[in-house]
Design a protein around this motif. Structure first.
Motif, mmCIF file in Angstrom:
data_model
loop_
_atom_site.group_PDB
_atom_site.id
_atom_site.type_symbol
_atom_site.label_atom_id
_atom_site.label_comp_id
_atom_site.label_asym_id
_atom_site.label_seq_id
_atom_site.Cartn_x
_atom_site.Cartn_y
_atom_site.Cartn_z
ATOM 1 N N HIS A 1 3.120 -3.080 2.010
ATOM 2 C CA HIS A 1 2.554 -4.427 1.882
ATOM 3 C C HIS A 1 2.988 -5.083 0.573
ATOM 4 O O HIS A 1 3.303 -4.398 -0.395
ATOM 5 C CB HIS A 1 1.028 -4.388 1.988
ATOM 6 C CG HIS A 1 0.352 -3.521 0.963
ATOM 7 N ND1 HIS A 1 -0.190 -4.028 -0.194
ATOM 8 C CD2 HIS A 1 0.138 -2.187 0.904
ATOM 9 C CE1 HIS A 1 -0.714 -3.037 -0.910
ATOM 10 N NE2 HIS A 1 -0.534 -1.912 -0.271
ATOM 11 N N ASP B 1 1.505 -1.141 -6.159
ATOM 12 C CA ASP B 1 0.693 -0.857 -4.976
ATOM 13 C C ASP B 1 1.132 -1.787 -3.845
ATOM 14 O O ASP B 1 0.743 -2.955 -3.814
ATOM 15 C CB ASP B 1 -0.788 -1.068 -5.310
ATOM 16 C CG ASP B 1 -1.700 -0.820 -4.111
ATOM 17 O OD1 ASP B 1 -1.193 -0.547 -3.007
ATOM 18 O OD2 ASP B 1 -2.929 -0.910 -4.288
ATOM 19 N N GLY B 2 1.967 -1.262 -2.949
ATOM 20 C CA GLY B 2 2.524 -2.065 -1.866
ATOM 21 C C GLY B 2 4.001 -2.349 -2.073
ATOM 22 O O GLY B 2 4.850 -1.803 -1.362
ATOM 23 N N HIS C 1 4.421 5.075 -1.099
ATOM 24 C CA HIS C 1 3.345 4.420 -1.848
ATOM 25 C C HIS C 1 3.136 5.178 -3.146
ATOM 26 O O HIS C 1 3.484 6.351 -3.245
ATOM 27 C CB HIS C 1 2.056 4.447 -1.006
ATOM 28 C CG HIS C 1 1.094 3.344 -1.328
ATOM 29 N ND1 HIS C 1 0.199 3.428 -2.369
ATOM 30 C CD2 HIS C 1 0.899 2.134 -0.760
ATOM 31 C CE1 HIS C 1 -0.509 2.301 -2.404
ATOM 32 N NE2 HIS C 1 -0.099 1.496 -1.450
ATOM 33 N N HIS D 1 -4.182 3.532 4.293
ATOM 34 C CA HIS D 1 -2.866 2.891 4.269
ATOM 35 C C HIS D 1 -2.512 2.412 5.678
ATOM 36 O O HIS D 1 -3.021 2.944 6.659
ATOM 37 C CB HIS D 1 -1.792 3.875 3.789
ATOM 38 C CG HIS D 1 -1.959 4.289 2.359
ATOM 39 N ND1 HIS D 1 -1.722 3.436 1.308
ATOM 40 C CD2 HIS D 1 -2.368 5.455 1.803
ATOM 41 C CE1 HIS D 1 -1.966 4.064 0.169
ATOM 42 N NE2 HIS D 1 -2.365 5.284 0.440
ATOM 43 N N GLU E 1 -3.227 -5.915 3.680
ATOM 44 C CA GLU E 1 -3.549 -4.480 3.631
ATOM 45 C C GLU E 1 -4.769 -4.233 2.751
ATOM 46 O O GLU E 1 -5.556 -3.320 2.993
ATOM 47 C CB GLU E 1 -2.336 -3.701 3.104
ATOM 48 C CG GLU E 1 -2.453 -2.187 3.266
ATOM 49 C CD GLU E 1 -3.141 -1.483 2.118
ATOM 50 O OE1 GLU E 1 -3.480 -0.312 2.286
ATOM 51 O OE2 GLU E 1 -3.362 -2.101 1.045
ATOM 52 N N GLU E 2 -4.904 -5.046 1.705
ATOM 53 C CA GLU E 2 -5.995 -4.814 0.755
ATOM 54 C C GLU E 2 -7.336 -5.364 1.240
ATOM 55 O O GLU E 2 -8.338 -5.275 0.538
ATOM 56 C CB GLU E 2 -5.642 -5.413 -0.620
ATOM 57 C CG GLU E 2 -4.384 -4.822 -1.254
ATOM 58 C CD GLU E 2 -4.572 -3.408 -1.787
ATOM 59 O OE1 GLU E 2 -5.691 -2.867 -1.664
ATOM 60 O OE2 GLU E 2 -3.609 -2.842 -2.320
HETATM 61 ZN ZN LIG Z 1 -1.459 -0.140 -1.112
#
Ligand SMILES: [Zn+2]
Length: 371
Positions: free
Chosen positions: A42, A53-54, A149, A319, A86-87
């Motif tokens: 993401h 993160d992503g 990730h 995830h 995603e978050e």
């Molecule tokens: Zn993530």
């Protein structure tokens, strides 16, 4: 949108055609014959969060597509996916769930940004995505889905390892625990006569921490979230209280055991007569297993490019791979997080680890496409 447009402009370098769909997913597709491997992650983040993160997983997927899709010795292609939300700003895995056919139009109609309250429909319209069709998975098109990730924990760093081979993604069970006592005057009600629901809740929290370890698994984690006292006034003994409680584990039998313990504790607390305690399960999520062949491919790639500095481990965080795993073989690899920090602007990974992770990722894709 700018990050999606940036990526869409890069994808032709990997012989892929970019489509940004009606929910904000981006798919890079190939016209090559042969096996297709879907890879991605993401690009959006938590508010005030970090840079990896992503995006790390997305850029790895782009790199794998750039390297392998132009290699005449490789049959098939790596296709790139970026999943929206995603978050969980608007929902729960809305992008990847939309792709696998799990999101209705009504769910999008109802979705609102949990911070600003803005409707998702308005957000989609403002960025020019309203009315675009949503892209759904073409069953049988892909041999599977691979995602990289950051670990978001300290296991790899503290063990001096470069690669985590994810075996499963934990299930998350969530509960609302209600306490009902008796609301009364905080000045005139003697202590021995009180039925303080807030006190019952506090005792329950402490009891969880005392009793869970005996029945928990080695990696079980549990967390009390929002606590509410009703009314929450210092001059009133709370007549009701509520706590949100979450358990994560990759073994459903452990969760069952702990849920049974919670129920026993609630019954015992009720039997003491001061407050009645009830347990309500509000969310369950089965753990998702990562495909054995994908795990083996990551391990072989780690042997070749990370001197074997890898370990198999479950993911304690959710995830998109867990959603994709419901319809195709899926795999995940982790790279170390410095200090285990994530969802914070100091989130980082050593440059050398980022490079090693990319090499292992590309090699894993190569092996999977080669069968
Ligand atoms: Zn993530």
């Amino acid at each position: 949108m700018r990050s999606l447009q940036w990526l869409a402009a890069r994808l032709p370098e990997a012989h892929l055609t970019a489509t940004i769909d009606g929910i904000g997913n981006l798919l890079g597709t190939s016209t090559t014959s042969g096996p297709k491997l879907l890879a991605g992650s993401h690009l959006e983040s938590q508010n005030y969060a970090g840079w990896l993160d992503g995006p790390l997983g997305v850029v790895y997927a782009l790199e794998a597509a750039r390297v392998l899709n132009s290699d005449p010795d490789v049959k098939g292609a790596v296709e790139v996916a970026v999943w929206c939300d995603e978050e969980g700003h608007f929902g729960s895995f809305l992008g990847s769930r939309s792709y696998v056919g799990g999101v209705t139009e009504a769910e999008i109609d109802a979705a609102r940004d949990r911070t600003s309250g803005r409707a998702m429909r308005d957000a989609l319209r403002e960025v020019g995505l309203a009315g675009r069709p949503r892209v759904s998975v073409e069953r049988g098109r892909h041999i599977g889905y691979l995602e990289a990730h950051i670990e978001q924990g300290q296991m790899l760093e503290s063990s001096g390892l470069a690669i985590g081979i994810v075996t499963s993604i934990v299930g998350i069970w969530q509960y609302r625990i209600n306490f009902v006592g008796e609301q009364n005057h905080a000045g005139t009600t003697r202590m021995s006569l009180r039925k303080d629901a807030g006190l019952a809740l506090a005792r329950f929290c402490v009891a969880i921490d005392d009793r869970f370890p005996a029945l928990a698994g080695p990696r079980t984690v549990w967390t009390t979230g929002r606590i509410t006292l009703d009314p929450g006034a210092p001059s009133i003994i709370p007549g009701a209280a509520e706590m949100l409680f979450q358990i994560r584990d990759d073994d459903p039998t452990v969760i069952e055991r702990l849920e049974q313990l919670l129920q026993t504790m609630a019954d015992e607390a009720t039997a003491q007569g001061r407050s009645s305690v009830t347990l309500e399960r509000i969310r369950t999520g089965a753990p998702a297993s990562m495909d054995a062949r994908f795990q083996d491919a990551i391990e072989a790639a780690s042997t070749a490019f990370a001197s074997g500095r890898s370990t198999r481990m479950p993911s304690g965080a959710g995830h998109d791979a867990q959603v994709l795993a419901s319809i195709m073989p899926a795999g995940m690899l982790f790279v170390p997080s410095i200090g285990g920090i994530s969802h914070h602007w100091t989130e980082n990974t050593a440059d050398a680890d980022i490079v090693t992770g990319a090499q292992v990722f590309v090699e894993t894709c190569r092996r999977l496409l080669a069968g």
